[in-house]
Each structure stands twice: as structure tokens, then as C-alpha cells.
Write a protein that holds these residues in place. Structure first.
Motif, PDB file in Angstrom:
ATOM      1  N   ILE A 147      29.906  43.692  39.644  1.00 39.43           N
ATOM      2  CA  ILE A 147      31.205  44.376  39.679  1.00 39.43           C
ATOM      3  C   ILE A 147      31.001  45.885  39.808  1.00 39.43           C
ATOM      4  CG2 ILE A 147      32.640  42.641  38.529  1.00 39.43           C
ATOM      5  CD1 ILE A 147      32.333  44.285  35.941  1.00 39.43           C
ATOM      6  N   GLY A 148      31.925  46.489  40.528  1.00 36.99           N
ATOM      7  CA  GLY A 148      31.798  47.921  40.766  1.00 36.99           C
ATOM      8  C   GLY A 148      33.151  48.557  40.942  1.00 36.99           C
ATOM      9  N   ALA A 149      33.246  49.827  40.592  1.00 38.94           N
ATOM     10  CA  ALA A 149      34.485  50.583  40.788  1.00 38.94           C
ATOM     11  C   ALA A 149      34.195  52.059  40.545  1.00 38.94           C
ATOM     12  CB  ALA A 149      35.572  50.105  39.825  1.00 38.94           C
ATOM     13  N   LEU A 169      32.039  23.996  38.959  1.00 41.29           N
ATOM     14  CA  LEU A 169      32.574  25.363  39.098  1.00 41.29           C
ATOM     15  C   LEU A 169      32.719  25.941  37.697  1.00 41.29           C
ATOM     16  CD1 LEU A 169      33.980  27.610  40.789  1.00 41.29           C
ATOM     17  CD2 LEU A 169      36.129  26.448  40.305  1.00 41.29           C
ATOM     18  N   VAL A 170      32.046  27.077  37.450  1.00 38.73           N
ATOM     19  CA  VAL A 170      32.239  27.774  36.175  1.00 38.73           C
ATOM     20  C   VAL A 170      33.326  28.820  36.414  1.00 38.73           C
ATOM     21  CG1 VAL A 170      31.118  29.059  34.327  1.00 38.73           C
ATOM     22  CG2 VAL A 170      29.777  27.527  35.750  1.00 38.73           C
ATOM     23  N   LEU A 171      34.315  28.842  35.546  1.00 37.36           N
ATOM     24  CA  LEU A 171      35.413  29.802  35.722  1.00 37.36           C
ATOM     25  C   LEU A 171      35.487  30.725  34.522  1.00 37.36           C
ATOM     26  CD1 LEU A 171      38.834  28.294  36.886  1.00 37.36           C
ATOM     27  CD2 LEU A 171      37.405  29.978  38.048  1.00 37.36           C
ATOM     28  N   GLY A 172      35.743  32.008  34.815  1.00 39.85           N
ATOM     29  CA  GLY A 172      36.080  32.958  33.754  1.00 39.85           C
ATOM     30  C   GLY A 172      37.599  33.016  33.684  1.00 39.85           C
ATOM     31  N   ASP A 173      38.156  34.159  34.081  1.00 38.50           N
ATOM     32  CA  ASP A 173      39.620  34.276  34.117  1.00 38.50           C
ATOM     33  C   ASP A 173      40.188  33.968  35.495  1.00 38.50           C
ATOM     34  OD1 ASP A 173      39.889  34.877  31.477  1.00 38.50           O
ATOM     35  OD2 ASP A 173      39.790  37.047  31.763  1.00 38.50           O
ATOM     36  N   GLY A 174      39.346  33.566  36.433  1.00 35.45           N
ATOM     37  CA  GLY A 174      39.836  33.219  37.772  1.00 35.45           C
ATOM     38  C   GLY A 174      40.408  34.414  38.528  1.00 35.45           C
ATOM     39  N   SER A 175      39.870  35.622  38.253  1.00 33.79           N
ATOM     40  CA  SER A 175      40.403  36.809  38.939  1.00 33.79           C
ATOM     41  C   SER A 175      39.648  37.122  40.224  1.00 33.79           C
ATOM     42  CB  SER A 175      40.406  38.024  38.007  1.00 33.79           C
ATOM     43  OG  SER A 175      39.093  38.385  37.669  1.00 33.79           O
ATOM     44  N   ASN A 176      38.704  36.245  40.588  1.00 33.97           N
ATOM     45  CA  ASN A 176      38.003  36.458  41.858  1.00 33.97           C
ATOM     46  C   ASN A 176      37.789  35.137  42.588  1.00 33.97           C
ATOM     47  OD1 ASN A 176      37.164  38.492  43.540  1.00 33.97           O
ATOM     48  ND2 ASN A 176      35.033  38.393  42.905  1.00 33.97           N
ATOM     49  N   VAL A 177      38.772  34.249  42.466  1.00 33.29           N
ATOM     50  CA  VAL A 177      38.707  32.961  43.180  1.00 33.29           C
ATOM     51  C   VAL A 177      40.064  32.699  43.827  1.00 33.29           C
ATOM     52  CG1 VAL A 177      36.981  31.900  41.656  1.00 33.29           C
ATOM     53  CG2 VAL A 177      39.393  31.637  41.127  1.00 33.29           C
ATOM     54  N   LEU A 218      44.682  55.402  36.750  1.00 37.59           N
ATOM     55  CA  LEU A 218      44.657  55.287  38.217  1.00 37.59           C
ATOM     56  C   LEU A 218      44.823  53.830  38.646  1.00 37.59           C
ATOM     57  CD1 LEU A 218      41.682  57.687  38.990  1.00 37.59           C
ATOM     58  CD2 LEU A 218      43.948  57.867  40.015  1.00 37.59           C
ATOM     59  N   ARG A 219      44.086  52.942  37.971  1.00 34.53           N
ATOM     60  CA  ARG A 219      44.131  51.522  38.347  1.00 34.53           C
ATOM     61  C   ARG A 219      45.521  50.937  38.115  1.00 34.53           C
ATOM     62  NH1 ARG A 219      38.931  48.923  38.977  1.00 34.53           N
ATOM     63  NH2 ARG A 219      40.153  47.027  38.885  1.00 34.53           N
ATOM     64  N   ARG A 220      46.153  51.304  36.998  1.00 32.93           N
ATOM     65  CA  ARG A 220      47.497  50.763  36.710  1.00 32.93           C
ATOM     66  C   ARG A 220      48.492  51.199  37.779  1.00 32.93           C
ATOM     67  NH1 ARG A 220      46.317  51.773  31.086  1.00 32.93           N
ATOM     68  NH2 ARG A 220      45.799  49.753  30.169  1.00 32.93           N
TER      69      ARG A 220
HETATM   70  C1  LIG Z   1      43.794  43.398  39.889  1.00 31.64           C
HETATM   71  C2  LIG Z   1      42.329  43.143  40.102  1.00 31.64           C
HETATM   72  C3  LIG Z   1      41.458  44.202  40.254  1.00 31.64           C
HETATM   73  C4  LIG Z   1      40.091  43.979  40.452  1.00 31.64           C
HETATM   74  N1  LIG Z   1      39.260  45.052  40.578  1.00 31.64           N
HETATM   75  C5  LIG Z   1      37.932  44.866  40.749  1.00 31.64           C
HETATM   76  C6  LIG Z   1      37.047  45.986  40.855  1.00 31.64           C
HETATM   77  O1  LIG Z   1      37.457  47.130  40.777  1.00 31.64           O
HETATM   78  N2  LIG Z   1      35.727  45.739  41.040  1.00 31.64           N
HETATM   79  C7  LIG Z   1      35.218  44.465  41.113  1.00 31.64           C
HETATM   80  O2  LIG Z   1      34.004  44.331  41.271  1.00 31.64           O
HETATM   81  N3  LIG Z   1      36.033  43.394  41.001  1.00 31.64           N
HETATM   82  C8  LIG Z   1      37.359  43.554  40.823  1.00 31.64           C
HETATM   83  N4  LIG Z   1      38.197  42.477  40.728  1.00 31.64           N
HETATM   84  C9  LIG Z   1      37.631  41.120  40.851  1.00 31.64           C
HETATM   85  C10 LIG Z   1      37.309  40.467  39.478  1.00 31.64           C
HETATM   86  O3  LIG Z   1      38.000  41.088  38.444  1.00 31.64           O
HETATM   87  C11 LIG Z   1      35.826  40.495  39.154  1.00 31.64           C
HETATM   88  O4  LIG Z   1      35.086  39.889  40.186  1.00 31.64           O
HETATM   89  C12 LIG Z   1      35.507  39.767  37.832  1.00 31.64           C
HETATM   90  O5  LIG Z   1      34.156  39.932  37.491  1.00 31.64           O
HETATM   91  C13 LIG Z   1      35.861  38.286  37.869  1.00 31.64           C
HETATM   92  O6  LIG Z   1      35.831  37.796  36.541  1.00 31.64           O
HETATM   93  P1  LIG Z   1      36.457  36.395  36.180  1.00 31.64           P
HETATM   94  O7  LIG Z   1      36.076  36.088  34.785  1.00 31.64           O
HETATM   95  O8  LIG Z   1      37.902  36.382  36.477  1.00 31.64           O
HETATM   96  O9  LIG Z   1      35.665  35.446  37.187  1.00 31.64           O
HETATM   97  P2  LIG Z   1      36.207  34.201  38.005  1.00 31.64           P
HETATM   98  O10 LIG Z   1      37.190  34.656  39.023  1.00 31.64           O
HETATM   99  O11 LIG Z   1      36.618  33.136  37.078  1.00 31.64           O
HETATM  100  O12 LIG Z   1      34.881  33.761  38.768  1.00 31.64           O
HETATM  101  C14 LIG Z   1      34.366  34.548  39.817  1.00 31.64           C
HETATM  102  C15 LIG Z   1      33.051  33.916  40.308  1.00 31.64           C
HETATM  103  O13 LIG Z   1      32.093  33.967  39.266  1.00 31.64           O
HETATM  104  C16 LIG Z   1      31.647  32.650  38.921  1.00 31.64           C
HETATM  105  N5  LIG Z   1      31.473  32.638  37.463  1.00 31.64           N
HETATM  106  C17 LIG Z   1      32.372  33.067  36.527  1.00 31.64           C
HETATM  107  N6  LIG Z   1      31.834  32.986  35.297  1.00 31.64           N
HETATM  108  C18 LIG Z   1      30.575  32.479  35.465  1.00 31.64           C
HETATM  109  C19 LIG Z   1      29.518  32.140  34.559  1.00 31.64           C
HETATM  110  N7  LIG Z   1      29.620  32.332  33.235  1.00 31.64           N
HETATM  111  N8  LIG Z   1      28.371  31.619  35.079  1.00 31.64           N
HETATM  112  C20 LIG Z   1      28.240  31.423  36.425  1.00 31.64           C
HETATM  113  N9  LIG Z   1      29.200  31.721  37.327  1.00 31.64           N
HETATM  114  C21 LIG Z   1      30.357  32.247  36.840  1.00 31.64           C
HETATM  115  C22 LIG Z   1      32.748  31.727  39.402  1.00 31.64           C
HETATM  116  O14 LIG Z   1      32.242  30.422  39.654  1.00 31.64           O
HETATM  117  C23 LIG Z   1      33.196  32.443  40.664  1.00 31.64           C
HETATM  118  O15 LIG Z   1      32.308  32.164  41.731  1.00 31.64           O
HETATM  119  C24 LIG Z   1      39.576  42.649  40.521  1.00 31.64           C
HETATM  120  C25 LIG Z   1      40.466  41.580  40.358  1.00 31.64           C
HETATM  121  C26 LIG Z   1      41.826  41.811  40.153  1.00 31.64           C
HETATM  122  C27 LIG Z   1      42.750  40.653  39.955  1.00 31.64           C
END
Ligand SMILES: Cc1cc2nc3c(=O)[nH]c(=O)nc-3n(C[C@H](O)[C@H](O)[C@H](O)COP(=O)(O)OP(=O)(O)OC[C@H]3O[C@@H](n4cnc5c(N)ncnc54)[C@H](O)[C@@H]3O)c2cc1C
Length: 340
Positions: A131-133, A52-60, A225-227
Motif C-alpha cells: 500500500i502506498g499514498a 480467497l482471504v478477505l480483509g475489509d474487501g476494499s480492494n476487490v 485531504l483524503r476525506r
Molecule cells: C476509498 C479508498 C481509498 C483507498 N486508498 C488507497 C491508497 O491510498 N493506497 C493504497 O495502496 N490502497 C488504497 N485503497 C485500496 C485498499 O484500501 C488497500 O489495498 C487495502 O490494503 C485493502 O485492504 P483490505 O483489508 O480491504 O483487503 P481486501 O480488499 O479484503 O483484499 C485485497 C487483496 O488482499 C488479499 N488479502 C487480504 N488479506 C489477506 C491476508 N491476510 N492474507 C493473504 N491475502 C490477503 C485478498 O485476497 C485480495 O487479493 C483504497 C481503497 C478505498 C476504498
């Protein structure tokens, strides 16, 4: 152990996801020199393990411990590769913060990313769900993705077409263990029409007293708006939208709108997109809380951890929400974050 990475056994993951739920990784590697990736993946203790590759974990969402290798990419660096009068080719590393990249490009007079301001996470994760918004998606400015392809054991560069992106979807999301993204290249114009016709941007600019906005103004409006609309994961655990907006046929959308005239419906390339937030709110979930798992009272699409919820509790709540929407509207919601 190589200096290029640091390996930790039985590592806690709660700091590595914005839901802040308890979970552990059998092995956690933080890598700062990406050329060491192939070596890291072929060590006795990492070879053949789930990855599992993780960035900031904001989409897991972790619903249990991860019995494999978690890789955190710590490589940073934004640079301009080429530029002419009209546009600029920008290179950013997987470990860079997405919002910092947006501001870095705006500060250099480039536009195209302003509507994507303040999306949490790292650059390397941005292509995963395209990602989109606020009416804009990454695919509009993405040129290439650099990655390590585990299937063939080689470094590759994928064109935008090869990334096969659509709404919250890409080739990377369809094959989650195949590519490790190490960098992206974007092509950004110096001037382009601003996209202001989405979810309150114009009204926000008016309240900011901006009559003739530039890209930086739009970025500020979107950030404000997002805040206001979204709970901050630093204050209350969440992963943003928990479900994707469902896309249905034109006929199904018409039938639903006849039964529920206030249901918001948007055009989508392959049908009509419905508002998942509206469907969830109509089932009465906004502000719901059971123990520490809940639904935000600001936004019905955002599930929250009020403190000590486990990932399994949040996932169980998500399934109840999904079932109730299915029962009331006949629509199956799909989660947006990766459920682990
Ligand atoms: C408050 C909030 C608002 C948000 N708003 C939006 C929004 O408006 N639009 C939107 O699209 N998303 C949104 N998100 C979701 C999130 O921010 C995005 O999906 C973002 O791109 C995830 O980045 P991350 O580094 O946290 O990824 P992670 O959560 O760490 O990983 C997400 C996925 O990507 C994979 N991954 C991560 N890095 C890599 C890499 N280098 N290589 C291969 N795979 C990888 C992981 O394995 C996992 O499957 C929001 C999240 C939060 C908490």
C-alpha cells in the motif's frame, strides 16, 4: 465445528466488500485462532477448493459468486517487540485495522506511517499491493511478514526482500492463493524527515496553521485531504483507485507530453509514471453514470456503485474506460483491485 472458526454455507458477501455488490461465497469461515488454519484448510468441505482471504474487501470487485472458501481473519493485537533510542519493532496482526495501527504507532511517538493514514482495510492486506499514498509505501518500514504457506504446508516468516515489493506489487499479488498473511512486523523510527512534498500536504498544513509540523500533524493533513478528495465507501460503494498509474519508458512519456503538455508525469524507478486519473478525465469519464455504475465526480480514478450496480456492470464500465484510454493515448491501464 472448532471454536477457533465459524463456517457458514452460501454466505452473502455484499457486506464484505466496499463496492457493496451482490455476491455469495459457497463457504465463509471467520477465524479468530490462527493456529487452527491448517485444520480449517484440510476439512472435507474445504480441501481442494478455491481460496480467497478477505480483509475489509476494499480492494476487490466480485463480478460473480465465489465457488470456494472465503476466509476472514479476525485475529487482532498490536505490540512493541523491541525498542532502542532510535527505532522500534512493532508487531501487528492481520485482522487489525490499518488506520488504527497508524494511530497506535503515532500515539507512541513513532513515525513512518503518517502519510499512509486513512487507507481503508486490514493489516494483513497491506503487504499484498504494498500500500502506498502521498509519496510513501509500506515497503519502506516493513521488516517481515508472517504467513501460512499453502504450497509447503508450513508457517513462514518472509523478509522484506523476499516480499519483492514494488509499486502496487508484491510476491503475494503475483501468487494470490499461496500465502495467508497472519501478521506483519514494522521497524519505525522515533524521528525521521517528514515527507511533505506530495499532493498538497504543505498547503493543507498551512491551512491548518501548522508552521512546524510533526508526524501527527502530517497524519491529520493527509486524513483531511483524503476525506475531501475520495468518496467514502460507507456512503457510496467504491474501492479507491480502480486503475494503477501506468509506468512507461522515458521516450514514450516525452512523446505523450509533447502531444499533451498538461499531462502530469512523475519519476519512477523503471521509467516515468503517468497519472491514470488525468488520462481517464481527458477521455471524458469523470462523473459518468450508466444505471448505478459510474465514475466519481470527485476523482476520475474512482469507479462507484450508486446503489444497485452489479460487479459485472462495474467491470464492464471499467473495460470501456480502459479501451477508450488505449484508443486515445495508446496506453493500456491495469486494474488495481483484484477482479473476482
Ligand atoms: C476509498 C479508498 C481509498 C483507498 N486508498 C488507497 C491508497 O491510498 N493506497 C493504497 O495502496 N490502497 C488504497 N485503497 C485500496 C485498499 O484500501 C488497500 O489495498 C487495502 O490494503 C485493502 O485492504 P483490505 O483489508 O480491504 O483487503 P481486501 O480488499 O479484503 O483484499 C485485497 C487483496 O488482499 C488479499 N488479502 C487480504 N488479506 C489477506 C491476508 N491476510 N492474507 C493473504 N491475502 C490477503 C485478498 O485476497 C485480495 O487479493 C483504497 C481503497 C478505498 C476504498
Amino acid at each position: 465445528m472448532s471454536e477457533a472458526y465459524r463456517l457458514v454455507k452460501n454466505a452473502p458477501l455484499d457486506r464484505h466488500s466496499t463496492f457493496h455488490v451482490p455476491a455469495r461465497a459457497a463457504l465463509l469461515a471467520e477465524i479468530n485462532n490462527l493456529t487452527a488454519l491448517p485444520e480449517l484448510l484440510t476439512l472435507d468441505e474445504t480441501r481442494d477448493k478455491p481460496l480467497l482471504v478477505l480483509g475489509d474487501g476494499s480492494n476487490v470487485l466480485f463480478t460473480q459468486d465465489f465457488h470456494g472458501l472465503v476466509i476472514l481473519i479476525a485475529a487482532h493485537g498490536m505490540e512493541i517487540l523491541e525498542e532502542d533510542a532510535a527505532s522500534t519493532r512493532v508487531h501487528a496482526s492481520a485482522g487489525d485495522n490499518w488506520n488504527e495501527l497508524v494511530h497506535w504507532t503515532l500515539a507512541r511517538g513513532l513515525c513512518g506511517l503518517e502519510n499512509l493514514s486513512l487507507i481503508p482495510g486490514r493489516v494483513g492486506a497491506a503487504p499484498i499491493q504494498n500500500i502506498g499514498a502521498y509519496g510513501v509505501e509500506l515497503a519502506e518500514t516493513l521488516a517481515t511478514v508472517e504467513a501460512y504457506d499453502r504450497q509447503i504446508g508450513e508457517w513462514v516468516q518472509l523478509t522484506r526482500e523476499a516480499c519483492d515489493m514494488s509499486y502496487r506489487q508484491s510476491v503475494f499479488k503475483r501468487q494470490p492463493e499461496r500465502w495467508i498473511i497472519t501478521a506483519v512486523e514494522l521497524i519505525l523510527p522515533r524521528s525521521a524527515p517528514l515527507k511533505l512534498d506530495y499532493a498538497g500536504i504543505r498547503e493543507e498544513l498551512t491551512s491548518m496553521k501548522v508552521a512546524r509540523p510533526n508526524a501527527m500533524d502530517v497524519s491529520n493533513a493527509v486524513s483531511r485531504l483524503r476525506r475531501r478528495k475520495l468518496p467514502d465507501p460507507a456512503v457510496i460503494g467504491n474501492a479507491g483507485s480502480f486503475f494503477k498509474n501506468p509506468v512507461v519508458s522515458r521516450l514514450d512519456a516525452e512523446k505523450l507530453q509533447t502531444a499533451h503538455p498538461e499531462l502530469p508525469v512523475f519519476d519512477a524507478p523503471d521509467g516515468k509514471k503517468l497519472s491514470a486519473a488525468w488520462l481517464i478525465e481527458a477521455c471524458g469519464w469523470r462523473g459518468f453514470r450508466e444505471a448505478d455504475a459510474g465514475v466519481s465526480d470527485r476523482h476520475a480514478l474512482v469507479l462507484v456503485n450508486h446503489g444497485k450496480a452489479s460487479g459485472a456492470q462495474i467491470w464492464s464500465l471499467a473495460q470501456r474506460i480502459r479501451d477508450s484510454v488505449q484508443e486515445k493515448f495508446g496506453i493500456r491501464l491495469e486494474p488495481e483491485p483484484r477482479i473476482l
